[in-house]
Design a protein around this motif. Structure first.
Motif, short mmCIF file in Angstrom:
data_model
loop_
_atom_site.label_atom_id
_atom_site.label_comp_id
_atom_site.label_asym_id
_atom_site.label_seq_id
_atom_site.Cartn_x
_atom_site.Cartn_y
_atom_site.Cartn_z
N LEU A 82 46.65 45.41 48.16
CA LEU A 82 46.47 44.17 47.42
C LEU A 82 45.38 44.32 46.36
O LEU A 82 45.53 43.84 45.23
CB LEU A 82 46.13 43.04 48.38
CG LEU A 82 45.94 41.64 47.76
CD1 LEU A 82 47.16 41.23 46.95
CD2 LEU A 82 45.64 40.62 48.86
N ASN A 83 44.29 45.00 46.70
CA ASN A 83 43.22 45.24 45.73
C ASN A 83 43.73 45.99 44.51
O ASN A 83 43.42 45.64 43.36
CB ASN A 83 42.08 46.04 46.38
CG ASN A 83 41.32 45.23 47.41
OD1 ASN A 83 41.82 44.21 47.88
ND2 ASN A 83 40.14 45.68 47.78
N ALA A 87 43.98 44.68 40.68
CA ALA A 87 43.27 45.43 39.65
C ALA A 87 44.21 45.90 38.55
O ALA A 87 43.84 45.95 37.37
CB ALA A 87 42.55 46.62 40.27
N GLY A 88 45.47 46.20 38.94
CA GLY A 88 46.45 46.64 37.95
C GLY A 88 46.79 45.60 36.92
O GLY A 88 47.25 45.92 35.82
N LEU A 89 46.57 44.32 37.25
CA LEU A 89 46.83 43.25 36.29
C LEU A 89 45.87 43.30 35.11
O LEU A 89 46.12 42.67 34.07
CB LEU A 89 46.72 41.88 36.97
CG LEU A 89 47.84 41.53 37.95
CD1 LEU A 89 47.47 40.28 38.76
CD2 LEU A 89 49.15 41.30 37.20
N HIS A 100 40.48 38.85 32.70
CA HIS A 100 39.99 38.32 33.97
C HIS A 100 40.10 39.35 35.10
O HIS A 100 39.16 39.52 35.89
CB HIS A 100 40.77 37.06 34.34
CG HIS A 100 40.68 35.97 33.31
ND1 HIS A 100 39.56 35.20 33.14
CD2 HIS A 100 41.58 35.56 32.37
CE1 HIS A 100 39.77 34.34 32.15
NE2 HIS A 100 40.98 34.54 31.67
N PHE A 101 41.23 40.05 35.14
CA PHE A 101 41.42 41.01 36.23
C PHE A 101 40.76 42.35 35.94
O PHE A 101 40.48 43.11 36.87
CB PHE A 101 42.91 41.16 36.55
CG PHE A 101 43.45 40.00 37.34
CD1 PHE A 101 43.21 39.91 38.70
CD2 PHE A 101 44.15 38.99 36.72
CE1 PHE A 101 43.68 38.83 39.44
CE2 PHE A 101 44.64 37.90 37.43
CZ PHE A 101 44.40 37.82 38.80
N ALA A 102 40.51 42.65 34.66
CA ALA A 102 39.70 43.82 34.34
C ALA A 102 38.27 43.60 34.84
O ALA A 102 37.66 44.51 35.42
CB ALA A 102 39.71 44.08 32.84
N GLU A 106 36.15 45.66 37.94
CA GLU A 106 34.81 46.22 37.78
C GLU A 106 33.83 45.61 38.78
O GLU A 106 33.04 46.32 39.42
CB GLU A 106 34.32 45.97 36.35
CG GLU A 106 35.13 46.72 35.30
CD GLU A 106 34.77 46.31 33.89
OE1 GLU A 106 33.84 45.46 33.75
OE2 GLU A 106 35.39 46.81 32.93
N ASN A 107 33.89 44.28 38.92
CA ASN A 107 32.96 43.60 39.83
C ASN A 107 33.24 43.95 41.29
O ASN A 107 32.32 44.03 42.11
CB ASN A 107 33.02 42.09 39.63
CG ASN A 107 32.49 41.67 38.28
OD1 ASN A 107 31.68 42.36 37.68
ND2 ASN A 107 32.95 40.53 37.79
#
Length: 244
Positions: A82-83, A87-89, A100-102, A106-107
């Motif tokens: 799921l992570n 993250a792929g988005l 937002h998903f980048a 990173e966070n």
């Protein structure tokens, strides 16, 4: 701070547009009173237009939600966690979600706190459809995700049906907004054309003329805002706002 700066930039843009409108109308009509009225009219119009830009971003997020679900399902079915799917988005999927998903990716590497970082994304997107998706992911992460793909499919179907219905209503209500634009602009275009005549400028140079002009401006603003409000589709309720 970012929100404050954004509001300040919007205010400066409105002020600049009002100033330019006043200068152009003043050159055209030679009447400071008429130029001032047009400056206020332009300010009202741009304020409403900027709100529509904000509404368009919300619409883009809502419209892209089913595609977001499709990418998540595709990633999970291909064996990604799921992570990794989320993250792929940041690289694939709808462009409106990419920043937002980048940031989420990173966070998450820095903090390792999946729940908190996904809650941040939910807050930034701020739309009912993305709230539903993210809450389903959070529950799945906490309780186990054996049925996550089936839940996402159900959510995708529900969101698509809702979007189709809202688009149909929006098409039927567009005539109200178009009527508002035409009704608000037509008298002022006529006034601008008539203002080239000396008699028109003189008629609005006394106290009675000024009162009539700005009363017309006030009534135009009220009618225009009311017609736009009447043509709006009711916003969906965000059920999970404030949920920790």
């Amino acid at each position: 701070m970012r929100i404050h700066n954004y509001q300040k930039i919007k205010t400066l843009k409105i002020a600049l547009a009002m100033f330019l409108a006043a200068i152009l109308v003043l050159l055209f009509s030679r009447s400071l009173i008429i130029a001032s009225a047009f400056a206020f009219f332009v300010g009202i119009f741009i304020t409403v237009a900027q709100r529509r830009v904000t509404d368009k971003r919300a619409s883009d997020i809502q419209a892209a939600a089913p595609e977001m679900i499709d990418h998540l399902i595709s990633g999970l079915q291909s064996g990604l966690s799921l992570n990794e799917s989320l993250a792929g988005l940041g690289k694939r999927g709808p462009a409106v979600f990419a920043p937002h998903f980048a940031s989420f990716r990173e966070n998450l590497h820095l903090t390792g706190d999946f729940h908190r970082e996904l809650e941040k994304v939910k807050s930034e997107l701020g739309q009912p459809s993305t709230d539903l998706i993210i809450e389903a992911l959070l529950i799945s992460k906490t309780l186990g995700g054996a049925e996550l793909i089936n839940i996402l499919r159900l959510l995708g179907n529900f969101i698509r049906e809702d979007l189709a219905l809202r688009r149909e209503i929006a098409v039927k209500q567009n005539w109200i907004k178009n009527s508002a634009h035409l009704s608000a602009g037509a008298p002022w275009i006529l006034l601008l054309l008539l203002s080239t005549q000396r008699s028109t400028a003189e008629a609005f140079s006394n106290s009675s003329g000024v009162m009539i002009l700005f009363a017309g401006l006030l009534l135009t603003a009220i009618a225009y805002l009311w017609m736009n409000k009447f043509g709006e589709i009711p916003e969906q309720v965000r059920v999970f706002v404030g949920k920790s």
